[in-house]
Design a protein around this motif. Structure first.
Motif, PDB file in Angstrom:
ATOM      1  N   LYS A   1      -4.812  11.839 -31.290  1.00  0.00           N
ATOM      2  CA  LYS A   1      -4.316  10.460 -31.194  1.00  0.00           C
ATOM      3  C   LYS A   1      -4.834   9.779 -29.923  1.00  0.00           C
ATOM      4  N   THR A   2      -4.975  10.552 -28.844  1.00  0.00           N
ATOM      5  CA  THR A   2      -5.527   9.997 -27.612  1.00  0.00           C
ATOM      6  C   THR A   2      -6.969   9.555 -27.835  1.00  0.00           C
ATOM      7  N   ARG A   3      -7.714  10.366 -28.542  1.00  0.00           N
ATOM      8  CA  ARG A   3      -9.105  10.017 -28.856  1.00  0.00           C
ATOM      9  C   ARG A   3      -9.157   8.750 -29.712  1.00  0.00           C
ATOM     10  N   GLU A   4      -8.253   8.651 -30.692  1.00  0.00           N
ATOM     11  CA  GLU A   4      -8.198   7.454 -31.541  1.00  0.00           C
ATOM     12  C   GLU A   4      -7.856   6.222 -30.703  1.00  0.00           C
TER      13      GLU A   4
ATOM     14  N   GLN B   1      -0.812  -3.050 -20.734  1.00  0.00           N
ATOM     15  CA  GLN B   1       0.063  -3.233 -21.885  1.00  0.00           C
ATOM     16  C   GLN B   1       0.212  -1.937 -22.671  1.00  0.00           C
ATOM     17  N   VAL B   2      -0.883  -1.223 -22.863  1.00  0.00           N
ATOM     18  CA  VAL B   2      -0.835   0.060 -23.565  1.00  0.00           C
ATOM     19  C   VAL B   2       0.075   1.027 -22.810  1.00  0.00           C
TER      20      VAL B   2
ATOM     21  N   GLU C   1     -11.587  -6.342 -28.432  1.00  0.00           N
ATOM     22  CA  GLU C   1     -12.275  -7.575 -28.051  1.00  0.00           C
ATOM     23  C   GLU C   1     -12.448  -7.639 -26.533  1.00  0.00           C
ATOM     24  N   GLU C   2     -11.419  -7.201 -25.789  1.00  0.00           N
ATOM     25  CA  GLU C   2     -11.471  -7.249 -24.332  1.00  0.00           C
ATOM     26  C   GLU C   2     -12.577  -6.347 -23.780  1.00  0.00           C
TER      27      GLU C   2
ATOM     28  N   GLY D   1      -8.508   5.852 -27.499  1.00  0.00           N
ATOM     29  CA  GLY D   1      -9.711   5.561 -26.726  1.00  0.00           C
ATOM     30  C   GLY D   1     -10.738   4.806 -27.550  1.00  0.00           C
ATOM     31  N   GLU D   2     -10.931   5.244 -28.788  1.00  0.00           N
ATOM     32  CA  GLU D   2     -11.894   4.570 -29.668  1.00  0.00           C
ATOM     33  C   GLU D   2     -11.437   3.144 -29.985  1.00  0.00           C
ATOM     34  N   ALA D   3     -10.128   2.953 -30.158  1.00  0.00           N
ATOM     35  CA  ALA D   3      -9.600   1.611 -30.415  1.00  0.00           C
ATOM     36  C   ALA D   3      -9.815   0.709 -29.197  1.00  0.00           C
ATOM     37  N   LEU D   4      -9.622   1.257 -28.005  1.00  0.00           N
ATOM     38  CA  LEU D   4      -9.856   0.481 -26.785  1.00  0.00           C
ATOM     39  C   LEU D   4     -11.326   0.094 -26.662  1.00  0.00           C
TER      40      LEU D   4
END
Length: 141
Positions: free
Chosen positions: A7-10, A101-102, A19-20, A12-15
């Motif tokens: 989940k941490t990897r997911e 925020q995360v 857009e930011e 990271g990939e989402a970050l």
């Protein structure tokens, strides 16, 4: 534990796909291609290294320290006046805001606690820190 890392990897990939982050990388590339910004940053880092080297010596010359510090400040001021650098600073702040925020969401999920609203409003030290009052009624409780 393996699920936590997955989940941490997911996350990271989402970050990295946010857009930011994408905006920040685009602005970084533009700033790095800016000759004035690159030269100024190079001079700034060179002066910074000289200053650090001098501070590591046994008996640094105060006049040289002051001169290098002034040169470093001058380069930093010049950097801040370059549009691409200003935009890069803003983009990095935007991405840092996303990370904050995360972290707040994770803190809430784990502890059930939100940040102290008084700290968020700048009242961490109580009413004494507010010039003219901040409008909060926490002193009445």
């Amino acid at each position: 534990m393996n699920m936590v890392f997955q989940k941490t990897r997911e996350l990271g990939e989402a970050l990295l796909a946010s857009e930011e982050y994408l905006h920040m990388k685009q602005v970084e590339e533009r700033a790095m291609a800016n000759v004035d910004a690159a030269e100024t940053m190079g001079k700034y880092l060179e002066i910074k290294q000289q200053l650090e080297d001098m501070l590591m010596s046994e008996d640094p010359d105060p006049e040289q320290l002051r001169e290098l510090s002034q040169q470093m400040d001058s380069q930093q001021e010049h950097l801040q006046m370059i549009d691409d650098i200003q935009e890069l600073t803003e983009a990095r702040e935007g991405f840092s805001g996303l990370i904050e925020q995360v972290n707040k969401v994770l803190k809430f999920i784990i502890t059930g606690q939100m940040d102290d609203p008084e700290e968020a409003a700048g009242c961490a030290s109580g009413c004494e820190g507010c010039a003219g009052g901040c409008g909060h009624n926490h002193h009445l409780n």
